[in-house]
Design an enzyme around this catalytic site. Sequence first.
Site, short mmCIF file in Angstrom:
data_model
loop_
_atom_site.label_atom_id
_atom_site.label_comp_id
_atom_site.label_asym_id
_atom_site.label_seq_id
_atom_site.Cartn_x
_atom_site.Cartn_y
_atom_site.Cartn_z
CG ASP A 1 37.55 42.47 45.18
OD1 ASP A 1 38.73 42.09 45.27
OD2 ASP A 1 37.04 43.29 45.97
CG HIS B 1 40.10 45.19 47.53
ND1 HIS B 1 38.89 44.53 47.65
CD2 HIS B 1 40.28 45.85 48.69
CE1 HIS B 1 38.36 44.80 48.82
NE2 HIS B 1 39.18 45.59 49.48
CB SER C 1 38.41 44.85 52.39
OG SER C 1 37.84 46.08 52.04
#
Length: 305
Positions: free
Chosen positions: A147, A90, A240
């Site tokens: 992911d 992502h 992230s």
Amino acid sequence: MCSLKNLFVSIIFFNILRLDLCANLNSKIIMKDAKEKYRFLITGGYRPKIDNLAKYIVSIRRKKYTWFFGDDHYCGGSIISPKVILSAAHCVCRGDSRIELKPLRPSDILVVAGTPRRLVVTEKTQALKVDKVICHAYYDPETMHNDIALLLLIKNIYEDGVSAQRISLQTSSLPPHTKCTLLGWGQIFTMGPLPDLILHTDIYIMSNEFCKEKDDDYFFGMMCATDEDDFEKDSCSGDSGGPLICNGSVAGIVSYGYGCALPDMPSYYTNVSSYRDWIRKNGLDKLRPVNFILLIVLQICITKD
């Protein structure tokens, strides 16, 4: 008339002074409350006296900062070879659905390694361009399944073992309650600022049953982690793609969470051990065409000799 005018000016002046005093007083109260409320930082909680983990992480940024060096940081990543960065899909893949998914252009990404500082260029800072972005073919931005992504760099990261160093991959799933360390430059509280110096926090891997109970989309290749005794230890926006390090290896990739540091809510990570073969096939075993040609030429020369 002059008396009324002077009285009117005096009233205005008095109110300005009163507002200024109130503002200063409120500011002191707010700062005192903030220090108490945010005593524990979401993304770190502490900075070790000797940081042995920051050398494994990179800052993923846009190709050019807006105002000052480091203001374009948006994700983290792990050095798994001099030319390969492990991160979350992502961070580098865009699209509202798997069908529309496209990797970002390599020229739009910059990888910064060799420093725990986000905003300061040190003598160890390495800014590296990206050659190729590889997203997992089955990454789903709606469910966050698969992911995971790789960034292949144009030039090698210089590894000195102190400021920059590759980290090994966790080879098997870890049992619940394994203590791990999360680190990154993410927000220190929800909608808060990003730190300059990287932050750490220690959290624990939770059981699959616990993770599933908190999120119905929990899927193969995922893991979740938290500290049940201190929910304020958590990842947040800007963390992230960064590593969850367990027993000296990268075991998880920061994927998603429901807010930052919400009570009784863990954050979710991509389980690296579930993607070992994919990582090897797409990153560690992948040679650029020029390298492959040079390897063939070298083999021919050896055969002739």
